[in-house]
Design a protein around this motif. Structure first.
Motif, PDB file in Angstrom:
ATOM      1  N   GLY A   1       0.813  -1.214   0.000  1.00 22.99           N
ATOM      2  CA  GLY A   1       0.000   0.000   0.000  1.00 22.99           C
ATOM      3  C   GLY A   1       0.843   1.260   0.000  1.00 22.99           C
ATOM      4  O   GLY A   1       0.319   2.363  -0.177  1.00 22.99           O
ATOM      5  N   LYS A   2       2.166   1.128   0.209  1.00 24.49           N
ATOM      6  CA  LYS A   2       3.056   2.282   0.130  1.00 24.49           C
ATOM      7  C   LYS A   2       3.242   2.672  -1.341  1.00 24.49           C
ATOM      8  O   LYS A   2       2.831   1.947  -2.245  1.00 24.49           O
ATOM      9  CB  LYS A   2       4.414   1.940   0.748  1.00 24.49           C
ATOM     10  CG  LYS A   2       4.367   1.622   2.242  1.00 24.49           C
ATOM     11  CD  LYS A   2       5.759   1.570   2.868  1.00 24.49           C
ATOM     12  CE  LYS A   2       6.629   0.493   2.284  1.00 24.49           C
ATOM     13  NZ  LYS A   2       7.920   0.335   3.017  1.00 24.49           N
ATOM     14  N   ASP A   3       3.891   3.813  -1.571  1.00 22.18           N
ATOM     15  CA  ASP A   3       4.237   4.192  -2.939  1.00 22.18           C
ATOM     16  C   ASP A   3       5.060   3.056  -3.540  1.00 22.18           C
ATOM     17  O   ASP A   3       6.124   2.695  -3.016  1.00 22.18           O
ATOM     18  CB  ASP A   3       5.040   5.494  -2.923  1.00 22.18           C
ATOM     19  CG  ASP A   3       5.298   6.049  -4.320  1.00 22.18           C
ATOM     20  OD1 ASP A   3       5.334   5.245  -5.285  1.00 22.18           O
ATOM     21  OD2 ASP A   3       5.474   7.268  -4.455  1.00 22.18           O
ATOM     22  N   VAL A   4       4.589   2.515  -4.641  1.00 23.03           N
ATOM     23  CA  VAL A   4       5.238   1.341  -5.231  1.00 23.03           C
ATOM     24  C   VAL A   4       6.685   1.652  -5.622  1.00 23.03           C
ATOM     25  O   VAL A   4       7.555   0.780  -5.552  1.00 23.03           O
ATOM     26  CB  VAL A   4       4.440   0.833  -6.445  1.00 23.03           C
ATOM     27  CG1 VAL A   4       5.161  -0.308  -7.147  1.00 23.03           C
ATOM     28  CG2 VAL A   4       3.048   0.386  -6.005  1.00 23.03           C
ATOM     29  N   SER A   5       6.968   2.886  -5.994  1.00 16.92           N
ATOM     30  CA  SER A   5       8.328   3.253  -6.389  1.00 16.92           C
ATOM     31  C   SER A   5       9.319   3.130  -5.234  1.00 16.92           C
ATOM     32  O   SER A   5      10.527   3.012  -5.457  1.00 16.92           O
ATOM     33  CB  SER A   5       8.367   4.687  -6.933  1.00 16.92           C
ATOM     34  OG  SER A   5       7.619   4.791  -8.112  1.00 16.92           O
ATOM     35  N   ASP A   6       8.810   3.173  -4.009  1.00 15.08           N
ATOM     36  CA  ASP A   6       9.676   3.114  -2.833  1.00 15.08           C
ATOM     37  C   ASP A   6       9.763   1.722  -2.218  1.00 15.08           C
ATOM     38  O   ASP A   6      10.599   1.477  -1.343  1.00 15.08           O
ATOM     39  CB  ASP A   6       9.182   4.099  -1.765  1.00 15.08           C
ATOM     40  CG  ASP A   6       9.249   5.539  -2.237  1.00 15.08           C
ATOM     41  OD1 ASP A   6      10.216   5.884  -2.941  1.00 15.08           O
ATOM     42  OD2 ASP A   6       8.333   6.318  -1.923  1.00 15.08           O
ATOM     43  N   GLU A   7       8.907   0.803  -2.642  1.00 12.74           N
ATOM     44  CA  GLU A   7       8.927  -0.543  -2.083  1.00 12.74           C
ATOM     45  C   GLU A   7      10.178  -1.294  -2.533  1.00 12.74           C
ATOM     46  O   GLU A   7      10.656  -1.103  -3.648  1.00 12.74           O
ATOM     47  CB  GLU A   7       7.692  -1.326  -2.527  1.00 12.74           C
ATOM     48  CG  GLU A   7       6.392  -0.858  -1.889  1.00 12.74           C
ATOM     49  CD  GLU A   7       5.204  -1.690  -2.354  1.00 12.74           C
ATOM     50  OE1 GLU A   7       4.406  -2.106  -1.505  1.00 12.74           O
ATOM     51  OE2 GLU A   7       5.092  -1.923  -3.571  1.00 12.74           O
ATOM     52  N   THR A   8      10.676  -2.165  -1.666  1.00 15.63           N
ATOM     53  CA  THR A   8      11.813  -3.021  -1.996  1.00 15.63           C
ATOM     54  C   THR A   8      11.439  -4.465  -1.689  1.00 15.63           C
ATOM     55  O   THR A   8      10.362  -4.750  -1.147  1.00 15.63           O
ATOM     56  CB  THR A   8      13.070  -2.648  -1.184  1.00 15.63           C
ATOM     57  OG1 THR A   8      12.877  -3.046   0.176  1.00 15.63           O
ATOM     58  CG2 THR A   8      13.346  -1.147  -1.237  1.00 15.63           C
ATOM     59  N   ILE A   9      12.367  -5.347  -1.999  1.00 17.42           N
ATOM     60  CA  ILE A   9      12.124  -6.771  -1.752  1.00 17.42           C
ATOM     61  C   ILE A   9      11.895  -7.052  -0.264  1.00 17.42           C
ATOM     62  O   ILE A   9      11.261  -8.046   0.096  1.00 17.42           O
ATOM     63  CB  ILE A   9      13.299  -7.611  -2.307  1.00 17.42           C
ATOM     64  CG1 ILE A   9      12.861  -9.063  -2.528  1.00 17.42           C
ATOM     65  CG2 ILE A   9      14.526  -7.495  -1.421  1.00 17.42           C
ATOM     66  CD1 ILE A   9      13.845  -9.868  -3.367  1.00 17.42           C
ATOM     67  N   LYS A  10      12.382  -6.158   0.592  1.00 20.31           N
ATOM     68  CA  LYS A  10      12.149  -6.311   2.036  1.00 20.31           C
ATOM     69  C   LYS A  10      10.673  -6.148   2.382  1.00 20.31           C
ATOM     70  O   LYS A  10      10.226  -6.568   3.453  1.00 20.31           O
ATOM     71  CB  LYS A  10      12.983  -5.290   2.813  1.00 20.31           C
ATOM     72  CG  LYS A  10      14.487  -5.513   2.704  1.00 20.31           C
ATOM     73  CD  LYS A  10      15.258  -4.430   3.437  1.00 20.31           C
ATOM     74  CE  LYS A  10      16.766  -4.629   3.283  1.00 20.31           C
ATOM     75  NZ  LYS A  10      17.528  -3.543   3.947  1.00 20.31           N
TER      76      LYS A  10
END
Length: 746
Positions: free
Chosen positions: A714-723
């Motif tokens: 649900g966060k900004d997808v550009s900021d998501e990582t594999i973590k």
């Protein structure tokens, strides 16, 4: 049958393992290399010709064959193979400029031998002969056709030779690559300086070409190229192109307009060519183009009427221009227009990796960085490295080795917000656009969704819109030039092999000179039905089909027909582990001849069709799903499987589930709750599916180096990582979900 397949596999392996004698000294001694290359080409030719090629691959076969024949110094046969290549590439001599540099070299070599003259004199003779024989409308393409990159071909040749050090043989694949790079270097280093001078001399006889730096009222400076036919003294309508791809295309667009008896004006965007302003693609076109049109309208060579043309970014530019419409702008012809914020740099709100490659292409220097843009190995490596690293999508520019403010700024706008809306007409803005418009796009056009977005919005908000659409079996290049004989491996119907250039300028004659309306424009929507050799004409997009068929997500083993609604609700479960960065693909075997990549997808196959079906329009419908996260990116592929076992892609759709209902506002999904995801903005297609064929529907989850990866937090997808991946994504695809197929019946 198994024996035949085994023989074919053995043949392919033998061909790949085939070695040719190639002395070590050829790597370091240019004279030895020169002596060895003809013999090497003669060894490669039989292997090339013995490969089993499908009819649609003959264009590529002849492409390689004529080059090898040139290296073998068999210039007469190379010219014949090149001529056949052009005939197969496009009808009506539309591709006769293709590979002109190689043709001139071969002609010069033959003339040099036959007339016992110098190569320079022979080249001049060949050039004059060819120039006089070409139709006038092909002449503007000549500089592009002979502008080979000598430095790059030499570099490629050296890289291949370096790998051959200490080897006394060369394999088939490497030999073919060496022959091609050697030929490019030898040809263009021999002809380019002289041919460019000869072309410049011819242009001086034919055109008046001016380039000037125009300081517009808002304080910015833009480079403008003006092309007029010599001897034309009366003011004429002007055809304007707004071009971010500064370079040889500027004069091409100008000369093209002049050959159709217009004044051609090309303006480069801010920061390009001689402009020292900041280059922010897409952001300032509306403002700047208004000022340029105002300046053009006051020039003595302009009769007060201006039209615009161009494809892709240049198509977008025209929609930017009509956001603030200048009275002198009488018509636009947007071709394969980028739908900024709609289909690029994000398609249905999913950003694509390609955006960074494109940004660097147009911002690395004042022209375009063709070498970097065409280095597909480099960009595949960057995208793969990002994918395997599990880093955020925002890190892609850092991984490339060059940070980009533009890339980061675009990522700050994942929804279709005011940042994108201000660049082109938005909602009610379309109601004020009352000039005639002709849009062209294709079933295989990368920007089809954008081109049709403008068309649909214009007609939605302006009920009297004088806006025509021509759509057929064209890709991104074809729908802004001409219909190729083969697209995506399939032959297109003869009736579709038209010149888009001729259509566009016939439209300009109709609007700007009171000429006859182009014959093909019998209604607002003009579409070619593939495999029927016919065009159809209807008043709006919904009339492209006469009925619909629902394809339900159910296994054909458990139902009589996937086209019938299931009696009881059930689901197919799919699990996708975002932590897994294994690059292995999985395939769906559709026949002994063909298989389709279905990585991270599930397959639903229809029963055999008992009659012909024409699918005409775009996919719609709904997916009823439940997931264990707050979001995911869904993708859909519809294929037809012909009776002979060959598959062809009909349509695709990709969407971020949280934006599927409203591309401006994100609406996260509730985990483990059944949610409905509408299918909007899929690719249009019009094609007859033969009786005895089947349809294959793949639905699944986007997880690819080519796109952002949505981990579902649900966060900004550009900021998501594999973590952020957490537990694997679980999707329940309910069987009352359906893809609605548009069907046309006469």
């Amino acid at each position: 049958m198994k024996f035949k397949i085994l023989l074919a596999l053995i043949f392919v392996n033998l061909m790949q393992a085939q070695k040719f004698q190639f002395p070590k000294t050829a790597v370091t001694d240019s004279l030895t290399l020169e002596k060895q290359m003809p013999g090497l080409a003669l060894q490669v030719i039989p292997q090339l010709q013995s490969a089993k090629n499908k009819p649609e691959n003959k264009v590529d076969l002849l492409d390689n064959l004529f080059r090898l024949q040139m290296v073998a110094q068999d210039y007469k046969n190379s010219l014949a193979s090149l001529s056949e290549n052009r005939s197969l590439f496009a009808d009506h001599n539309m591709g006769d400029y293709r590979y002109m540099g190689f043709e001139l070299y071969s002609m010069a070599k033959l003339a040099q031998k036959e007339s016992n003259i110098t190569f320079s004199d022979a080249l001049r003779k060949a050039f004059n002969q060819k120039y006089e024989s070409l139709p006038e409308k092909l002449l503007p393409r000549l500089p592009l056709a002979v502008d080979g990159n000598v430095k790059e071909s030499r570099k490629q040749m050296k890289e291949i030779l370096d790998k051959q050090k200490n080897k006394d043989s060369i394999d088939y694949k490497t030999a073919l690559a060496l022959c091609k790079s050697y030929l490019s270097y030898k040809t263009y280093s021999s002809i380019k300086p002289q041919v460019m001078q000869l072309l410049a001399s011819k242009d001086k006889e034919k055109f008046i070409i001016e380039t000037k730096d125009l300081k517009i009222k808002n304080g910015n400076t833009l480079t403008v190229t003006i092309v007029r036919k010599k001897g034309e003294t009366s003011p004429l309508p002007v055809i304007l192109t707004n071009n971010i791809y500064a370079g040889p295309f500027d004069e091409f667009f100008g000369k093209r307009a002049a050959t159709y008896n217009y004044v051609g004006v090309v303006v480069n965007t801010r920061g390009k060519r001689n402009s020292n302003n900041v280059n922010d693609p897409f952001e300032h076109e509306s403002e700047d183009i208004y000022e340029v049109i105002d300046w053009i309208s006051r020039q003595p060579w302009c009769n007060g009427k201006i039209g615009m043309i161009g494809g892709s970014y240049l198509g977008f530019s025209q929609w930017a221009a009509v956001k603030k419409l200048h009275p002198a702008l009488k018509t636009i012809v947007p071709q394969v227009a980028v739908g900024i914020g709609i289909d690029y740099p994000a398609q249905n709100n999913i950003f694509m990796s390609y955006m960074l490659q494109w940004i660097q292409y147009v911002t690395n220097n004042k022209l375009t960085d063709e070498v970097d843009f065409g280095n597909f190995a480099k960009w595949n490596l960057i995208n793969t490295e990002w994918y395997k690293s599990g880093k955020s999508f925002r890190a892609l520019d850092t991984i490339s080795g060059k940070t980009s403010k533009i890339f980061q700024r675009w990522l700050d706008h994942p929804g279709y917000d005011q940042y994108w809306q201000k660049m082109v007409p938005y909602k009610e803005d379309f109601s004020k656009i009352n000039i005639p418009i002709l849009t062209t796009t294709g079933y295989y056009d990368d920007d089809q969704i954008g081109a049709l977005y403008y068309f649909k919005q214009h007609h939605q908000y302006n009920k009297n819109a004088d806006h025509y659409l021509v759509i057929g079996p064209y890709n991104h290049g074809g729908a802004q030039s001409f219909g190729f004989t083969y697209v995506n491996g399939d032959p297109i119907d003869p009736v579709a092999r038209i010149s888009i250039d001729d259509l566009a300028f016939s439209w300009f004659d109709y609007i700007l000179k009171g000429g006859k309306k182009p014959e093909i424009l019998k209604d607002k929507i003009n579409f070619q039905v593939m495999n029927t050799n016919t065009w159809k004409h209807v008043p709006d997009l919904d009339k492209m089909h006469t009925s619909t068929v629902k394809f339900y997500l159910q296994d054909k083993k458990n139902t009589l027909s996937v086209f019938s609604k299931p009696d009881t609700q059930n689901f197919t479960k799919q699990t996708v582990d975002f932590k897994n960065r294994d690059m292995k693909d999985t395939y769906y075997k559709v026949s002994k001849k063909d298989s389709i990549k279905m990585t991270n997808s599930i397959a639903f196959e229809s029963e055999v069709l008992d009659k012909d079906m024409i699918i005409s329009g775009n996919l719609s419908g709904f997916f009823n799903v439940s997931i264990n996260k707050k979001d995911f990116d869904a993708d859909t592929y519809l294929y037809m499987i012909q009776p002979d076992g060959k598959s062809s892609l009909l349509s695709t759709h990709i969407v971020r589930a949280s934006y599927a209902k409203n591309n401006e506002v994100r609406q996260l999904l509730e985990p483990n709750k059944i949610e409905q995801i509408p299918i909007n903005n899929s690719y249009f297609m019009s094609r007859k599916i033969e009786k005895g064929s089947k349809l294959l529907l793949l639905v699944g989850v986007n997880k690819s180096p080519n796109w952002q990866i949505n981990y579902g937090t649900g966060k900004d997808v550009s900021d998501e990582t594999i973590k952020d991946s957490g537990d694997p994504l679980e999707v329940k695809w309910y069987n009352d979900s359906y893809v609605e197929l548009p069907v046309y019946k006469d």
